[in-house]
Motif scaffolding. Sequence first.
Motif, PDB file in Angstrom:
ATOM      1  N   GLY A   8     -10.866   3.604  79.866  1.00 17.07           N
ATOM      2  CA  GLY A   8      -9.476   3.599  80.324  1.00 17.07           C
ATOM      3  C   GLY A   8      -9.346   4.069  81.755  1.00 17.07           C
ATOM      4  O   GLY A   8      -8.563   3.516  82.538  1.00 17.07           O
ATOM      5  N   ASN A   9     -10.125   5.103  82.139  1.00 16.53           N
ATOM      6  CA  ASN A   9     -10.110   5.562  83.527  1.00 16.53           C
ATOM      7  C   ASN A   9     -10.602   4.470  84.469  1.00 16.53           C
ATOM      8  O   ASN A   9     -10.114   4.337  85.599  1.00 16.53           O
ATOM      9  N   LEU A  10     -11.578   3.694  84.037  1.00 18.62           N
ATOM     10  CA  LEU A  10     -12.062   2.579  84.849  1.00 18.62           C
ATOM     11  C   LEU A  10     -10.949   1.572  85.106  1.00 18.62           C
ATOM     12  O   LEU A  10     -10.767   1.094  86.234  1.00 18.62           O
ATOM     13  N   MET A  11     -10.193   1.222  84.075  1.00 18.19           N
ATOM     14  CA  MET A  11      -9.118   0.245  84.240  1.00 18.19           C
ATOM     15  C   MET A  11      -8.015   0.781  85.150  1.00 18.19           C
ATOM     16  O   MET A  11      -7.440   0.052  85.954  1.00 18.19           O
ATOM     17  N   GLU A  12      -7.738   2.083  85.043  1.00 20.05           N
ATOM     18  CA  GLU A  12      -6.766   2.692  85.952  1.00 20.05           C
ATOM     19  C   GLU A  12      -7.282   2.655  87.387  1.00 20.05           C
ATOM     20  O   GLU A  12      -6.540   2.353  88.329  1.00 20.05           O
ATOM     21  N   LEU A  15     -19.742  -3.003  76.226  1.00 22.34           N
ATOM     22  CA  LEU A  15     -18.952  -4.186  76.581  1.00 22.34           C
ATOM     23  C   LEU A  15     -17.679  -4.261  75.746  1.00 22.34           C
ATOM     24  O   LEU A  15     -16.614  -4.657  76.250  1.00 22.34           O
ATOM     25  N   GLN A  16     -17.766  -3.885  74.478  1.00 24.06           N
ATOM     26  CA  GLN A  16     -16.572  -3.877  73.634  1.00 24.06           C
ATOM     27  C   GLN A  16     -15.545  -2.880  74.156  1.00 24.06           C
ATOM     28  O   GLN A  16     -14.339  -3.167  74.194  1.00 24.06           O
ATOM     29  N   ALA A  17     -16.024  -1.703  74.577  1.00 25.32           N
ATOM     30  CA  ALA A  17     -15.107  -0.689  75.098  1.00 25.32           C
ATOM     31  C   ALA A  17     -14.419  -1.171  76.366  1.00 25.32           C
ATOM     32  O   ALA A  17     -13.197  -1.004  76.531  1.00 25.32           O
ATOM     33  N   LEU A  18     -15.178  -1.773  77.287  1.00 21.94           N
ATOM     34  CA  LEU A  18     -14.591  -2.269  78.526  1.00 21.94           C
ATOM     35  C   LEU A  18     -13.603  -3.400  78.249  1.00 21.94           C
ATOM     36  O   LEU A  18     -12.504  -3.440  78.829  1.00 21.94           O
ATOM     37  N   VAL A  31     -15.457  -3.908  90.950  1.00 22.41           N
ATOM     38  CA  VAL A  31     -15.973  -2.596  90.569  1.00 22.41           C
ATOM     39  C   VAL A  31     -17.347  -2.783  89.949  1.00 22.41           C
ATOM     40  O   VAL A  31     -17.532  -3.612  89.053  1.00 22.41           O
ATOM     41  N   SER A  32     -18.330  -2.007  90.423  1.00 27.60           N
ATOM     42  CA  SER A  32     -19.713  -2.168  89.992  1.00 27.60           C
ATOM     43  C   SER A  32     -20.188  -0.954  89.212  1.00 27.60           C
ATOM     44  O   SER A  32     -20.129   0.174  89.696  1.00 27.60           O
ATOM     45  N   TRP A  84     -14.723  -3.538  97.194  1.00 31.50           N
ATOM     46  CA  TRP A  84     -15.830  -3.266  96.257  1.00 31.50           C
ATOM     47  C   TRP A  84     -16.017  -1.771  96.138  1.00 31.50           C
ATOM     48  O   TRP A  84     -16.017  -1.057  97.142  1.00 31.50           O
ATOM     49  N   ARG A  85     -16.180  -1.289  94.898  1.00 36.46           N
ATOM     50  CA  ARG A  85     -16.452   0.124  94.693  1.00 36.46           C
ATOM     51  C   ARG A  85     -17.355   0.319  93.485  1.00 36.46           C
ATOM     52  O   ARG A  85     -17.291  -0.457  92.522  1.00 36.46           O
ATOM     53  N   PRO A  86     -18.162   1.382  93.518  1.00 37.12           N
ATOM     54  CA  PRO A  86     -18.974   1.713  92.346  1.00 37.12           C
ATOM     55  C   PRO A  86     -18.171   2.545  91.342  1.00 37.12           C
ATOM     56  O   PRO A  86     -17.163   3.160  91.696  1.00 37.12           O
ATOM     57  N   PHE A  87     -18.643   2.547  90.101  1.00 37.04           N
ATOM     58  CA  PHE A  87     -18.053   3.372  89.047  1.00 37.04           C
ATOM     59  C   PHE A  87     -19.174   3.869  88.156  1.00 37.04           C
ATOM     60  O   PHE A  87     -20.108   3.127  87.885  1.00 37.04           O
ATOM     61  N   PRO A  88     -19.102   5.109  87.641  1.00 33.63           N
ATOM     62  CA  PRO A  88     -18.046   6.076  87.852  1.00 33.63           C
ATOM     63  C   PRO A  88     -17.901   6.455  89.328  1.00 33.63           C
ATOM     64  O   PRO A  88     -18.860   6.446  90.074  1.00 33.63           O
TER      65      PRO A  88
END
Length: 376
Positions: free
Chosen positions: A32-36, A59-62, A134-135, A202-206
Amino acid sequence: MPHTPYAGGPFSYFDTPTAAPLGIVELMPGAGNLMEYAGVRSGEKVLILTEHTVDPVVLQALSAAAAVRGANVHVLSVEPFSPGGCDPENPGQASIAEAAHGRADVVITCTWWAEVHCQPLFFSQVAQKNARFVSLHMAATAACLNTGARLPPEVFYAIMRRAAEIMGSGEEIHLTTAQGTDLTFSDITLTPDDGPLVPGGWRPFPYGGVNFYPGDCNGVFVVEDSTATGVPEETLTVTMEDNLVAGIEGGVAAEQLRRFGPKGFYMRHALLGVNPKVRLDGGSQFEREKHAGAFYLGIDGLTDDGIADPSQPGYAHCDCQFDRPTVRVGETVISQEGRLLILDEPEIRAVAAKYGPPDVVLDDNPQMILPRRYSS
Protein backbone atom coordinates in the motif's frame (compact mmCIF):
# COMPACT_ATOMS: atom_id res chain seq x y z
CA MET A 1 37.76 -13.90 5.19
CA PRO A 2 34.62 -11.85 4.49
CA HIS A 3 34.71 -8.29 5.82
CA THR A 4 30.99 -8.08 6.56
CA PRO A 5 28.61 -10.12 8.71
CA TYR A 6 26.00 -9.82 5.96
CA ALA A 7 27.87 -12.01 3.49
CA GLY A 8 24.93 -14.41 3.19
CA GLY A 9 22.85 -12.08 1.03
CA PRO A 10 21.00 -13.70 -1.90
CA PHE A 11 22.35 -13.61 -5.46
CA SER A 12 19.03 -13.79 -7.36
CA TYR A 13 15.31 -14.27 -6.79
CA PHE A 14 15.98 -18.01 -7.06
CA ASP A 15 17.96 -17.63 -3.83
CA THR A 16 15.19 -15.93 -1.85
CA PRO A 17 12.48 -17.86 0.02
CA THR A 18 8.85 -17.65 -1.07
CA ALA A 19 6.15 -16.48 1.32
CA ALA A 20 3.33 -18.60 2.72
CA PRO A 21 0.04 -17.82 0.93
CA LEU A 22 -1.48 -16.17 4.01
CA GLY A 23 1.64 -14.01 4.28
CA ILE A 24 -0.04 -11.60 1.86
CA VAL A 25 -1.77 -10.12 4.92
CA GLU A 26 1.62 -8.95 6.23
CA LEU A 27 2.72 -7.65 2.82
CA MET A 28 -0.22 -5.33 2.23
CA PRO A 29 1.02 -2.37 4.35
CA GLY A 30 4.25 -2.21 2.35
CA ALA A 31 2.46 -2.75 -0.95
CA GLY A 32 0.00 0.00 0.00
CA ASN A 33 2.86 2.40 0.76
CA LEU A 34 4.28 1.63 -2.69
CA MET A 35 1.00 2.57 -4.37
CA GLU A 36 0.84 5.79 -2.36
CA TYR A 37 4.45 6.55 -3.28
CA ALA A 38 3.70 5.98 -6.98
CA GLY A 39 0.49 8.02 -6.73
CA VAL A 40 -1.67 5.25 -8.20
CA ARG A 41 -5.20 6.54 -8.88
CA SER A 42 -8.50 4.99 -9.85
CA GLY A 43 -8.76 4.20 -13.56
CA GLU A 44 -5.02 4.28 -14.24
CA LYS A 45 -3.27 1.49 -16.16
CA VAL A 46 -0.63 -0.14 -13.95
CA LEU A 47 1.97 -2.42 -15.54
CA ILE A 48 3.76 -4.80 -13.18
CA LEU A 49 6.86 -5.94 -15.07
CA THR A 50 8.20 -9.04 -13.35
CA GLU A 51 10.83 -11.68 -13.92
CA HIS A 52 9.81 -15.33 -14.03
CA THR A 53 11.56 -16.00 -10.72
CA VAL A 54 9.67 -13.54 -8.48
CA ASP A 55 7.59 -14.85 -5.55
CA PRO A 56 3.93 -15.08 -6.70
CA VAL A 57 2.69 -13.92 -3.28
CA VAL A 58 4.64 -10.69 -3.75
CA LEU A 59 3.02 -10.20 -7.16
CA GLN A 60 -0.41 -10.89 -5.67
CA ALA A 61 0.18 -8.28 -2.98
CA LEU A 62 1.29 -5.64 -5.51
CA SER A 63 -1.61 -6.43 -7.85
CA ALA A 64 -4.14 -6.33 -5.01
CA ALA A 65 -2.77 -3.05 -3.65
CA ALA A 66 -3.13 -1.43 -7.09
CA ALA A 67 -6.57 -2.95 -7.70
CA VAL A 68 -7.98 -1.80 -4.37
CA ARG A 69 -7.16 1.77 -5.45
CA GLY A 70 -9.26 1.20 -8.60
CA ALA A 71 -6.36 0.76 -11.03
CA ASN A 72 -6.44 -1.43 -14.13
CA VAL A 73 -3.68 -3.97 -13.41
CA HIS A 74 -1.54 -5.79 -16.01
CA VAL A 75 1.29 -8.25 -15.25
CA LEU A 76 4.04 -9.02 -17.77
CA SER A 77 6.59 -11.72 -16.91
CA VAL A 78 9.97 -11.78 -18.68
CA GLU A 79 13.26 -13.60 -18.31
CA PRO A 80 15.75 -12.02 -15.89
CA PHE A 81 17.69 -8.95 -16.97
CA SER A 82 21.47 -9.21 -17.15
CA PRO A 83 23.64 -7.83 -14.32
CA GLY A 84 25.05 -4.38 -14.80
CA GLY A 85 23.81 -4.19 -18.37
CA CYS A 86 26.74 -6.37 -19.53
CA ASP A 87 24.35 -7.93 -22.08
CA PRO A 88 22.87 -4.84 -23.79
CA GLU A 89 20.33 -6.79 -25.84
CA ASN A 90 19.00 -8.57 -22.74
CA PRO A 91 17.75 -11.39 -25.07
CA GLY A 92 15.21 -9.11 -26.70
CA GLN A 93 12.61 -9.12 -23.93
CA ALA A 94 13.19 -5.43 -23.29
CA SER A 95 11.48 -4.54 -26.60
CA ILE A 96 8.18 -6.04 -25.46
CA ALA A 97 8.53 -4.42 -22.06
CA GLU A 98 9.29 -1.09 -23.74
CA ALA A 99 6.12 -1.30 -25.83
CA ALA A 100 3.98 -2.11 -22.78
CA HIS A 101 5.68 0.69 -20.86
CA GLY A 102 4.51 3.16 -23.48
CA ARG A 103 0.84 2.32 -22.82
CA ALA A 104 0.94 2.41 -19.01
CA ASP A 105 0.35 5.21 -16.53
CA VAL A 106 2.46 3.53 -13.85
CA VAL A 107 5.19 0.90 -14.30
CA ILE A 108 6.34 -1.17 -11.32
CA THR A 109 9.30 -3.41 -12.10
CA CYS A 110 10.27 -6.51 -10.12
CA THR A 111 13.71 -7.15 -11.60
CA TRP A 112 16.83 -8.42 -9.83
CA TRP A 113 19.42 -6.34 -11.70
CA ALA A 114 18.18 -2.84 -12.41
CA GLU A 115 16.38 -2.75 -15.75
CA VAL A 116 17.72 0.75 -16.49
CA HIS A 117 21.08 -0.75 -17.41
CA CYS A 118 19.65 -1.86 -20.75
CA GLN A 119 19.16 0.68 -23.53
CA PRO A 120 15.36 0.35 -24.10
CA LEU A 121 14.56 1.03 -20.43
CA PHE A 122 17.38 3.48 -19.62
CA PHE A 123 16.54 6.72 -17.79
CA SER A 124 16.47 8.74 -21.00
CA GLN A 125 13.92 6.36 -22.50
CA VAL A 126 11.85 6.31 -19.32
CA ALA A 127 11.78 10.11 -19.38
CA GLN A 128 10.29 10.12 -22.89
CA LYS A 129 7.31 8.04 -21.81
CA ASN A 130 4.44 9.50 -19.84
CA ALA A 131 4.50 6.79 -17.16
CA ARG A 132 5.59 7.01 -13.54
CA PHE A 133 8.25 4.32 -13.11
CA VAL A 134 9.10 2.57 -9.81
CA SER A 135 11.78 -0.12 -9.62
CA LEU A 136 11.98 -2.87 -6.99
CA HIS A 137 15.37 -4.12 -8.17
CA MET A 138 16.55 -6.85 -5.78
CA ALA A 139 13.60 -5.83 -3.61
CA ALA A 140 10.55 -7.72 -4.93
CA THR A 141 10.60 -10.05 -1.94
CA ALA A 142 8.25 -10.68 0.96
CA ALA A 143 10.96 -9.76 3.46
CA CYS A 144 11.53 -6.39 1.78
CA LEU A 145 7.82 -5.52 1.66
CA ASN A 146 7.61 -6.56 5.31
CA THR A 147 10.47 -4.31 6.46
CA GLY A 148 11.74 -1.23 4.57
CA ALA A 149 8.48 -0.77 2.67
CA ARG A 150 6.55 -0.34 5.94
CA LEU A 151 8.15 3.01 6.80
CA PRO A 152 5.43 5.63 6.16
CA PRO A 153 6.30 7.81 3.14
CA GLU A 154 5.95 11.02 5.17
CA VAL A 155 8.58 9.82 7.64
CA PHE A 156 10.93 8.87 4.81
CA TYR A 157 10.60 12.30 3.21
CA ALA A 158 11.30 14.06 6.50
CA ILE A 159 14.53 12.09 6.99
CA MET A 160 15.56 12.32 3.35
CA ARG A 161 15.06 16.08 3.09
CA ARG A 162 17.07 16.70 6.25
CA ALA A 163 19.90 14.50 4.96
CA ALA A 164 19.80 16.27 1.58
CA GLU A 165 19.98 19.64 3.34
CA ILE A 166 23.23 18.62 5.02
CA MET A 167 24.72 16.87 1.97
CA GLY A 168 23.83 19.74 -0.35
CA SER A 169 25.81 22.29 1.67
CA GLY A 170 28.62 22.38 -0.91
CA GLU A 171 31.10 20.76 1.47
CA GLU A 172 33.11 17.67 0.56
CA ILE A 173 31.72 14.28 1.54
CA HIS A 174 34.21 12.02 3.31
CA LEU A 175 33.65 8.24 3.58
CA THR A 176 35.65 6.04 5.96
CA THR A 177 35.22 2.47 7.23
CA ALA A 178 36.91 0.19 9.74
CA GLN A 179 38.12 -1.92 6.80
CA GLY A 180 40.31 0.91 5.45
CA THR A 181 38.12 2.95 3.09
CA ASP A 182 39.16 6.63 3.01
CA LEU A 183 37.46 8.41 0.14
CA THR A 184 36.58 12.04 -0.56
CA PHE A 185 33.84 13.23 -2.94
CA SER A 186 33.73 16.85 -4.10
CA ASP A 187 31.75 19.08 -6.49
CA ILE A 188 28.57 17.30 -5.43
CA THR A 189 25.34 17.31 -7.46
CA LEU A 190 22.42 15.89 -5.49
CA THR A 191 19.52 14.11 -7.18
CA PRO A 192 17.25 13.65 -4.16
CA ASP A 193 13.78 12.17 -4.20
CA ASP A 194 12.13 15.52 -3.56
CA GLY A 195 8.42 14.89 -3.84
CA PRO A 196 5.59 13.09 -5.62
CA LEU A 197 6.58 11.00 -8.63
CA VAL A 198 5.85 12.76 -11.93
CA PRO A 199 5.26 11.31 -15.43
CA GLY A 200 8.57 10.30 -16.98
CA GLY A 201 10.19 9.94 -13.54
CA TRP A 202 12.03 6.85 -12.24
CA ARG A 203 12.57 5.91 -8.61
CA PRO A 204 13.64 2.85 -6.64
CA PHE A 205 11.52 1.23 -3.93
CA PRO A 206 11.60 0.83 -1.00
CA TYR A 207 12.46 4.48 -0.73
CA GLY A 208 15.63 4.95 1.19
CA GLY A 209 18.46 7.16 0.01
CA VAL A 210 19.98 10.47 -1.03
CA ASN A 211 21.75 9.97 -4.35
CA PHE A 212 24.49 12.24 -5.68
CA TYR A 213 26.94 12.58 -8.55
CA PRO A 214 30.48 13.73 -7.72
CA GLY A 215 32.50 15.98 -10.00
CA ASP A 216 35.64 14.54 -8.44
CA CYS A 217 36.60 11.65 -6.17
CA ASN A 218 39.96 10.76 -4.63
CA GLY A 219 41.28 8.21 -2.14
CA VAL A 220 40.79 4.48 -1.68
CA PHE A 221 37.88 2.22 -0.90
CA VAL A 222 37.95 -1.36 0.33
CA VAL A 223 35.17 -3.41 -1.24
CA GLU A 224 32.95 -5.18 1.28
CA ASP A 225 30.38 -6.39 -1.26
CA SER A 226 30.02 -5.50 -4.94
CA THR A 227 27.98 -6.28 -8.02
CA ALA A 228 30.94 -7.83 -9.81
CA THR A 229 32.58 -9.76 -6.97
CA GLY A 230 30.09 -10.41 -4.19
CA VAL A 231 31.96 -10.47 -0.87
CA PRO A 232 35.70 -10.75 -1.71
CA GLU A 233 37.70 -13.54 -0.12
CA GLU A 234 40.71 -11.23 0.19
CA THR A 235 41.01 -7.50 0.80
CA LEU A 236 40.01 -5.75 -2.45
CA THR A 237 41.26 -2.16 -2.65
CA VAL A 238 40.32 0.34 -5.35
CA THR A 239 42.28 3.60 -5.75
CA MET A 240 40.52 6.69 -7.12
CA GLU A 241 42.36 9.62 -8.71
CA ASP A 242 40.52 12.55 -10.31
CA ASN A 243 37.29 10.51 -10.42
CA LEU A 244 38.93 7.63 -12.32
CA VAL A 245 39.90 4.21 -11.01
CA ALA A 246 43.71 4.28 -10.94
CA GLY A 247 44.34 0.90 -9.32
CA ILE A 248 42.64 -2.36 -8.34
CA GLU A 249 44.42 -4.73 -5.97
CA GLY A 250 43.25 -7.85 -4.18
CA GLY A 251 43.69 -11.35 -5.60
CA VAL A 252 40.88 -13.16 -7.43
CA ALA A 253 38.29 -10.45 -6.80
CA ALA A 254 40.55 -7.81 -8.35
CA GLU A 255 40.77 -9.86 -11.53
CA GLN A 256 36.99 -10.33 -11.54
CA LEU A 257 36.49 -6.58 -11.28
CA ARG A 258 38.98 -5.89 -14.10
CA ARG A 259 37.19 -8.39 -16.36
CA PHE A 260 33.85 -6.76 -15.56
CA GLY A 261 35.13 -3.39 -16.84
CA PRO A 262 38.11 -4.07 -19.12
CA LYS A 263 38.14 -0.49 -20.46
CA GLY A 264 38.50 0.99 -16.97
CA PHE A 265 36.11 2.70 -14.56
CA TYR A 266 35.04 6.10 -13.30
CA MET A 267 33.01 7.10 -10.23
CA ARG A 268 29.45 7.53 -11.48
CA HIS A 269 27.38 8.11 -8.35
CA ALA A 270 26.94 7.36 -4.65
CA LEU A 271 24.12 7.18 -2.11
CA LEU A 272 23.57 7.56 1.63
CA GLY A 273 20.84 5.30 3.03
CA VAL A 274 18.17 6.94 5.21
CA ASN A 275 15.45 4.28 5.79
CA PRO A 276 15.71 2.88 9.34
CA LYS A 277 13.35 -0.03 8.63
CA VAL A 278 15.39 -1.50 5.77
CA ARG A 279 17.07 -4.69 6.98
CA LEU A 280 20.75 -5.53 6.76
CA ASP A 281 20.96 -9.15 7.86
CA GLY A 282 20.05 -11.41 4.93
CA GLY A 283 19.18 -8.56 2.61
CA SER A 284 20.34 -8.13 -0.96
CA GLN A 285 22.88 -5.45 -1.83
CA PHE A 286 20.30 -3.07 -3.32
CA GLU A 287 18.15 -3.55 -0.25
CA ARG A 288 20.91 -2.97 2.31
CA GLU A 289 22.12 0.18 0.55
CA LYS A 290 18.96 1.97 1.72
CA HIS A 291 19.41 1.20 5.42
CA ALA A 292 19.74 4.39 7.49
CA GLY A 293 23.45 5.19 7.79
CA ALA A 294 24.66 2.75 5.12
CA PHE A 295 26.46 3.95 1.99
CA TYR A 296 27.10 2.68 -1.50
CA LEU A 297 28.89 3.90 -4.58
CA GLY A 298 28.76 2.93 -8.22
CA ILE A 299 31.79 2.83 -10.49
CA ASP A 300 31.01 2.50 -14.18
CA GLY A 301 32.82 1.45 -17.31
CA LEU A 302 34.57 3.93 -19.58
CA THR A 303 33.71 4.06 -23.28
CA ASP A 304 35.92 2.57 -26.01
CA ASP A 305 37.64 5.97 -26.16
CA GLY A 306 38.30 5.98 -22.42
CA ILE A 307 35.60 8.56 -21.74
CA ALA A 308 33.23 8.73 -18.75
CA ASP A 309 29.74 9.12 -20.27
CA PRO A 310 26.94 9.06 -17.65
CA SER A 311 24.36 9.87 -20.34
CA GLN A 312 24.50 6.22 -21.45
CA PRO A 313 23.52 2.98 -19.64
CA GLY A 314 26.14 1.54 -17.34
CA TYR A 315 27.35 -1.49 -19.27
CA ALA A 316 30.00 -2.18 -16.63
CA HIS A 317 28.24 -0.67 -13.65
CA CYS A 318 29.54 -2.05 -10.36
CA ASP A 319 27.85 -1.00 -7.12
CA CYS A 320 29.84 -1.36 -3.89
CA GLN A 321 28.13 -1.54 -0.49
CA PHE A 322 29.34 -0.29 2.92
CA ASP A 323 27.14 -1.41 5.81
CA ARG A 324 28.74 0.42 8.76
CA PRO A 325 30.52 3.52 7.42
CA THR A 326 31.30 6.89 8.94
CA VAL A 327 30.22 9.70 6.62
CA ARG A 328 31.16 13.36 7.13
CA VAL A 329 29.94 16.38 5.22
CA GLY A 330 32.59 18.98 5.88
CA GLU A 331 32.93 18.87 9.68
CA THR A 332 29.44 17.42 10.20
CA VAL A 333 29.17 13.70 10.95
CA ILE A 334 25.94 12.43 9.41
CA SER A 335 26.57 8.68 9.83
CA GLN A 336 28.67 7.34 12.69
CA GLU A 337 29.72 3.73 12.04
CA GLY A 338 26.42 3.11 10.30
CA ARG A 339 24.19 5.07 12.69
CA LEU A 340 22.30 7.89 10.94
CA LEU A 341 22.51 10.63 13.56
CA ILE A 342 19.63 12.76 12.26
CA LEU A 343 17.19 10.06 13.41
CA ASP A 344 17.61 11.60 16.88
CA GLU A 345 16.64 15.13 15.84
CA PRO A 346 13.42 16.45 17.44
CA GLU A 347 11.90 17.49 14.10
CA ILE A 348 12.28 13.98 12.71
CA ARG A 349 10.88 12.40 15.86
CA ALA A 350 7.87 14.74 15.69
CA VAL A 351 6.95 13.48 12.22
CA ALA A 352 7.41 9.85 13.29
CA ALA A 353 5.14 10.48 16.30
CA LYS A 354 2.18 10.93 13.92
CA TYR A 355 2.33 7.19 13.25
CA GLY A 356 3.44 5.71 16.56
CA PRO A 357 6.09 5.93 19.27
CA PRO A 358 9.19 7.53 17.66
CA ASP A 359 11.45 5.02 19.38
CA VAL A 360 9.58 2.28 17.48
CA VAL A 361 8.99 3.99 14.13
CA LEU A 362 12.62 5.17 13.89
CA ASP A 363 14.28 2.11 15.43
CA ASP A 364 17.14 1.27 13.06
CA ASN A 365 17.63 -2.21 14.48
CA PRO A 366 17.11 -4.15 11.24
CA GLN A 367 15.69 -7.12 13.15
CA MET A 368 12.79 -5.10 14.59
CA ILE A 369 9.90 -5.08 12.09
CA LEU A 370 7.59 -2.08 12.29
CA PRO A 371 4.13 -3.23 13.49
CA ARG A 372 1.44 -2.95 10.84
CA ARG A 373 -0.56 -0.45 12.90
CA TYR A 374 2.30 2.08 12.61
CA SER A 375 2.96 1.61 8.89
CA SER A 376 0.56 4.18 7.42
